[in-house]
Design a protein around this motif. Sequence first.
Motif, PDB file in Angstrom:
ATOM      1  N   ILE A 221       0.847  -1.194   0.000  1.00 22.48           N
ATOM      2  CA  ILE A 221       0.000   0.000   0.000  1.00 22.48           C
ATOM      3  C   ILE A 221       0.883   1.244   0.000  1.00 22.48           C
ATOM      4  N   ASN A 222       1.949   1.173   0.768  1.00 27.60           N
ATOM      5  CA  ASN A 222       2.825   2.335   0.850  1.00 27.60           C
ATOM      6  C   ASN A 222       3.627   2.539  -0.425  1.00 27.60           C
ATOM      7  N   VAL A 223       3.915   1.455  -1.114  1.00 29.70           N
ATOM      8  CA  VAL A 223       4.553   1.591  -2.421  1.00 29.70           C
ATOM      9  C   VAL A 223       3.594   2.309  -3.358  1.00 29.70           C
ATOM     10  N   PHE A 224       2.337   1.904  -3.287  1.00 26.97           N
ATOM     11  CA  PHE A 224       1.302   2.559  -4.090  1.00 26.97           C
ATOM     12  C   PHE A 224       1.305   4.067  -3.810  1.00 26.97           C
ATOM     13  N   ILE A 225       1.314   4.426  -2.541  1.00 30.21           N
ATOM     14  CA  ILE A 225       1.288   5.848  -2.181  1.00 30.21           C
ATOM     15  C   ILE A 225       2.548   6.553  -2.693  1.00 30.21           C
ATOM     16  N   ALA A 226       3.687   5.903  -2.496  1.00 31.00           N
ATOM     17  CA  ALA A 226       4.947   6.532  -2.901  1.00 31.00           C
ATOM     18  C   ALA A 226       4.980   6.795  -4.405  1.00 31.00           C
ATOM     19  N   VAL A 227       4.603   5.788  -5.172  1.00 28.44           N
ATOM     20  CA  VAL A 227       4.638   5.955  -6.631  1.00 28.44           C
ATOM     21  C   VAL A 227       3.602   6.995  -7.057  1.00 28.44           C
ATOM     22  N   MET A 228       2.458   6.967  -6.382  1.00 27.22           N
ATOM     23  CA  MET A 228       1.421   7.941  -6.691  1.00 27.22           C
ATOM     24  C   MET A 228       1.940   9.360  -6.448  1.00 27.22           C
ATOM     25  N   VAL A 229       2.579   9.549  -5.293  1.00 25.08           N
ATOM     26  CA  VAL A 229       3.042  10.894  -4.949  1.00 25.08           C
ATOM     27  C   VAL A 229       4.018  11.424  -5.987  1.00 25.08           C
ATOM     28  N   PHE A 230       4.920  10.579  -6.461  1.00 26.47           N
ATOM     29  CA  PHE A 230       5.831  11.164  -7.440  1.00 26.47           C
ATOM     30  C   PHE A 230       5.251  11.230  -8.850  1.00 26.47           C
ATOM     31  N   THR A 231       4.069  10.663  -9.017  1.00 20.54           N
ATOM     32  CA  THR A 231       3.393  10.805 -10.309  1.00 20.54           C
ATOM     33  C   THR A 231       2.658  12.142 -10.389  1.00 20.54           C
ATOM     34  N   VAL A 232       2.121  12.578  -9.256  1.00 17.06           N
ATOM     35  CA  VAL A 232       1.266  13.769  -9.242  1.00 17.06           C
ATOM     36  C   VAL A 232       1.935  15.005  -9.875  1.00 17.06           C
ATOM     37  N   PRO A 233       3.122  15.403  -9.431  1.00 15.36           N
ATOM     38  CA  PRO A 233       3.650  16.675  -9.932  1.00 15.36           C
ATOM     39  C   PRO A 233       3.884  16.697 -11.442  1.00 15.36           C
ATOM     40  N   SER A 234       4.250  15.560 -12.018  1.00 15.94           N
ATOM     41  CA  SER A 234       4.523  15.595 -13.460  1.00 15.94           C
ATOM     42  C   SER A 234       3.218  15.862 -14.215  1.00 15.94           C
ATOM     43  N   PHE A 235       2.127  15.261 -13.745  1.00 18.64           N
ATOM     44  CA  PHE A 235       0.839  15.520 -14.396  1.00 18.64           C
ATOM     45  C   PHE A 235       0.370  16.950 -14.120  1.00 18.64           C
ATOM     46  N   ALA A 236       0.599  17.397 -12.895  1.00 19.70           N
ATOM     47  CA  ALA A 236       0.166  18.747 -12.551  1.00 19.70           C
ATOM     48  C   ALA A 236       0.844  19.762 -13.471  1.00 19.70           C
ATOM     49  N   ARG A 237       2.129  19.565 -13.678  1.00 20.35           N
ATOM     50  CA  ARG A 237       2.849  20.525 -14.511  1.00 20.35           C
ATOM     51  C   ARG A 237       2.390  20.482 -15.959  1.00 20.35           C
ATOM     52  N   ILE A 238       2.271  19.258 -16.471  1.00 22.87           N
ATOM     53  CA  ILE A 238       1.860  19.136 -17.873  1.00 22.87           C
ATOM     54  C   ILE A 238       0.469  19.703 -18.071  1.00 22.87           C
ATOM     55  N   MET A 239      -0.435  19.372 -17.151  1.00 23.05           N
ATOM     56  CA  MET A 239      -1.803  19.846 -17.306  1.00 23.05           C
ATOM     57  C   MET A 239      -1.884  21.361 -17.182  1.00 23.05           C
ATOM     58  N   ARG A 240      -1.072  21.889 -16.310  1.00 19.23           N
ATOM     59  CA  ARG A 240      -1.099  23.330 -16.150  1.00 19.23           C
ATOM     60  C   ARG A 240      -0.693  24.013 -17.461  1.00 19.23           C
ATOM     61  N   SER A 241       0.395  23.538 -18.032  1.00 20.50           N
ATOM     62  CA  SER A 241       0.827  24.228 -19.250  1.00 20.50           C
ATOM     63  C   SER A 241      -0.136  23.965 -20.400  1.00 20.50           C
ATOM     64  N   SER A 242      -0.692  22.735 -20.456  1.00 21.10           N
ATOM     65  CA  SER A 242      -1.686  22.467 -21.496  1.00 21.10           C
ATOM     66  C   SER A 242      -2.895  23.378 -21.303  1.00 21.10           C
ATOM     67  N   THR A 243      -3.308  23.499 -20.050  1.00 23.55           N
ATOM     68  CA  THR A 243      -4.484  24.315 -19.759  1.00 23.55           C
ATOM     69  C   THR A 243      -4.239  25.764 -20.162  1.00 23.55           C
ATOM     70  N   LEU A 244      -3.057  26.236 -19.821  1.00 23.36           N
ATOM     71  CA  LEU A 244      -2.724  27.616 -20.184  1.00 23.36           C
ATOM     72  C   LEU A 244      -2.849  27.809 -21.697  1.00 23.36           C
ATOM     73  N   ALA A 245      -2.352  26.810 -22.443  1.00 23.58           N
ATOM     74  CA  ALA A 245      -2.397  26.920 -23.901  1.00 23.58           C
ATOM     75  C   ALA A 245      -3.836  26.905 -24.411  1.00 23.58           C
ATOM     76  N   VAL A 246      -4.622  25.965 -23.872  1.00 22.56           N
ATOM     77  CA  VAL A 246      -6.006  25.842 -24.341  1.00 22.56           C
ATOM     78  C   VAL A 246      -6.817  27.077 -23.952  1.00 22.56           C
ATOM     79  N   LYS A 247      -6.530  27.542 -22.717  1.00 22.71           N
ATOM     80  CA  LYS A 247      -7.286  28.667 -22.176  1.00 22.71           C
ATOM     81  C   LYS A 247      -7.197  29.875 -23.097  1.00 22.71           C
TER      82      LYS A 247
END
Lengths: 306, 306, 524
Positions: B169-195
């Motif tokens: 379960i903790n491996v799941f959390i750990a991998v999840m946590v380091f996945t979040v920022p990469s998506f956050a960054r990509i989505m932010r810049s994509s959103t900015l472009a689409v916006k």
Amino acid sequence: MSRYFIKRLLQIIPLMLIISIFVFFFIHMIPGDPAKTLAGVEASVEEVEAIREEFGLNKPIIVQYFDYMKNLLHGDMGRSLKSNLPVTEMIASRMQYTLRLVFAGILWAPVLGIFIGVICAIYRGRALDHAGMLFAITGLSAPGFWLGLMGIEIFAVRLGWLPSAGLDTWKGYVLPSLVMGTGIMAVLARYSRSSMLETLREDYVRTARAKGQKEFIVMFSHAFKNSLIQVVTILGLQIGGLLSGSVITETIFSIPGMGRLLIDSIFYRDYPVIQGLLMIFALQYVLINLIVDMLYGVINPKIRYD
Amino acid sequence: MSNTPKEQEKSNLSFEENYIDENIIADKSSRTKEFIKKFMKRKTAVAGLAVIVILVIIAIIGEYIAPYDPAAYDYDNMLAGPSAAHWFGTDHYGRDIFSRILAGTRLTLGVSLSSVIVGAALGTVLGLLAGYYGGVIEMLVMRSSDVLFSFPDILLAIAIVAILGPGIINVFIAVMVFTVPSFARIMRSSTLAVKSSLYVEVAQSLGCKDGRLLFVHIFPGTIQSLIVNFTMRIGSAIMAASSLSFLGFGANVTDPEWGAMLSQSRSYLNVAPHMVYLPGLVIFITVLAFNLFGDGLRDTLDPKIK
Amino acid sequence: MKKITAILLTGIMMFSLAATANASSKTDGKDMEAKAPDNDMVVALQADATHLDPHVSSNGYSNTITNSMYETLLTFNENSEVVPLLAKDWSVSDDGLSYTFNLNEGITFHDGEAFNAESVVAVYERGLADESLTLQRTISAWESVTADDEYVVTIKLKEPNNTFINKITQFRIVSKAAMDQGKDYLAKNSAGTGPFILEDRVDGGYTKLVRNENYWQDGPTVDSLTFQVVPEDGARIAMLQTGEADIIMPLPAMDVERIQDDPTIIIDNNPSITYRYVTLNTEMELPDGRKPFADKRVRQALNYAFDSEAYAKVVFSGYAVEPTSIYSQNIMYFSPQTPYKPDIEKAKSLMAEAGFEDGFDVSIIVDNTSIEMKGAEFVKQQLAQINVNVELLANESTANAELTSAPLEETTVQMWYVNWGSGSYEADGSMRSILHGEKFPPSGYNTAFWNNEEFNTLLDDALKMTDTDEIADAYAKAQAIAWEECPWIFLGNDNALNAYKSYVTGISYKPAGEIVFTTIGLNL
């Protein structure tokens, strides 16, 4: 440019401060009692208590944090609970091994990676391109620990050609540098290929071609030179990734670097050392990213910072 | 190890600029057909997809088709090499390695897939909000991402697991946590472009509500970059999870998780190398399949780099 | 005062009988003519020393290294006899309270200071001044230490204590000048009287010692002795095969078969002092309120269900000894008991008698290393035969240390797969902390929460006895009680396996196969 640089540099300070808080409080949430582990199974309650007192582990955590930060400003990261040595000294002595590994990895991997990438770009769409890219993605997908263990089994145990542990001779570097470098090689092959292709589309390359320059010269003096810029920045980013690669490499090959120190320290709940290591890792990574960003700006003036 | 978030971010940024507009206008069904046609031309990607399909089937029915009970001990048959009876040999308890790999597929894939799914969902929402609203939300999301990005991913995962303790379960959390920022960054810049694109401005001026605007108009415009990043992340998630297990921070060693199996095998490297070769090979093939598939997707969606 | 020899001899006889029966290294068929490539010895260890100050709490590997640099007044030889080292001889007063040691003269520490009676006093004073040192375990029973003469020192006890002589073998003598400079100095410099001097150390990497040219007795012939940390089992063995390492410690049992035919490798195989057992929390309550382990029949049933011969074979490739008492046969006053022969029918009927024929669910705490897990898995599989359904809770040992030190009211420990060994080979140290009724956590490791008045009294009384027959008698009774009451599942006693190149010479041992490097050499 320089204003931006200073701004970015100053931003590191609050970032590192936040990181220090994160690191400190999270580390103290790690279950396990360091004093008890240190004292050993045969220790008395008094002995454990004395150790706890000696390292200030009985103080409230907030107090412990401020003590820590105060010392940190004086360049003192505290002492290891395990060995009683100053953390700065321990990290310094371990860092050379990690740096040696990183060096061993970046010695060959980027060269081979860029070479493959360029060849693939030149032979775009042909068999050589497919083979090269398949090779790269294979390298990207092979788990480092698996490569390392197989390397030991084949070259150390079975054939006896290479040592299975340590970095005592040049032979000792062969397998670790293979494990360290494979990923970078693969990433660089992919990037240098695509950045070569991008540059080949640029006007000046077309112009050069149109002017009838030899293809070889077009490739290397125009396309390659320019795509190299981008590749170098990617390489910088990969060095951060190498730090995590070193954890596994050091474990497999019994190398006393920072990565293994981290694993050992987690095992012993050696708070000051874990803290120190995570701070150093973070600082290194943040600085590398900054340098890469700067480099990107220097060599590609089209990018504006604001 | 090698698929650092940075790498993907940069690669995705390059095609977003090109795609978003045509994506909006194009007719859906013909686009899908064309996409499938294009994708099917990429043989390695199709092979990757085929392997993924097989793996998913095994994940569902693996334990039923396993020739042996994956947990059954056979103390008379410990560490036996591959044979007709035991295709992949047996482990240090005499358990059938092939059956354990089949039975462990669900666990291994499940952890990686679910952590990337949850991490991607969180990261996407945060990135959308940050990109759309800007201001304090953006600052918070981006600065937290900076903190998380300050650690190479495996190190971050190790730190998280060290705090939470080992376990799947903790491996799941750990991998999840380091996945979040990469998506956050990509989505932010994509959103900015689409916006800033025309049709969103139109929708906005027509008085469209924020929530509707975000999820009906902006989100679909970013979905391609999301899909590609998602597929690429799975490979690195599998690698990270098995690395954690390998270092002893992951799955319970009694679980047939592939990394944990490999970790156990280290002690028997001299006497039973098949315990290292085979589970490692399976991890390798799985990561390779996801990477090939992801590459194929990206190339299909992005004609610029070909 | 009378010479101690008489008293000691009886004691020695008692347990050297068991010890001399130990198998040691087999050298037939080995290439004893092989030559070493250089005169530098490399020992590959599984883990690093935690600290090189011999008085700071540390792990077993620390002792392996520090024992080559520091010496004690007395020591054990491989036949489990206490023999003089820094002391020439010793005597004890009739009341058993005062021990007088005559010291060897003309010995100097590595830092050039002279060794004399004041050195012994100084170590005692260091222990008094700093509670966090392991010296506490030794000196807490002492009243005073006085230098009667330059080379005569007397240690006075608060009350008679039969473990004194054992404990004095752990009392490492360090130069006073060095101790005054503190732990930091001793982490980087050696200041003992031993055959090797610390030269260089990379924490987690290696520790290099060089020969002490001024050693006071016959010493080693190698120029240097390097302890290299090689955690990977596979790598350690490969190093021995290729000659990168001259000695490896330990050799995993699984790999013996692979290298035993190598003519250049000699394998040491000795029953160790590591005794393995599973504690049964006698206060544990099931969800329905019943306490299965409070019933002796259930505890015995578990022991009858457990096949220790198969355990030795499966977990330790046969390199383990079946349990015949509650501690290792290499420990003083060992008294063999009637083994619980595996008998599933008997186990089942005992379970039925106690009302547990349908079994119950229980969890077992275990360290998450490969070998520990394998052992616990085996226990799980064995107990499944009598419907006891065991769930493994694997944690790092540090986390387990916290779980297992919770007091009775808070404990979550139902069963604990663990091992114990007394480094000073004493009976009291082998039982008190883990079985005495006053040693419930957190003050001890009695996680069976077993409190047997008779057993407690026997231990307490024996500690103050001076007559070895009486001591032996008391400890035999104590062992019989614990064996019959079985607050544990008795698992066994794995062997210490070390391997070295056939060109290594001059190896000597402490009991239980612990290598001593004093006269180590290489055949050049």
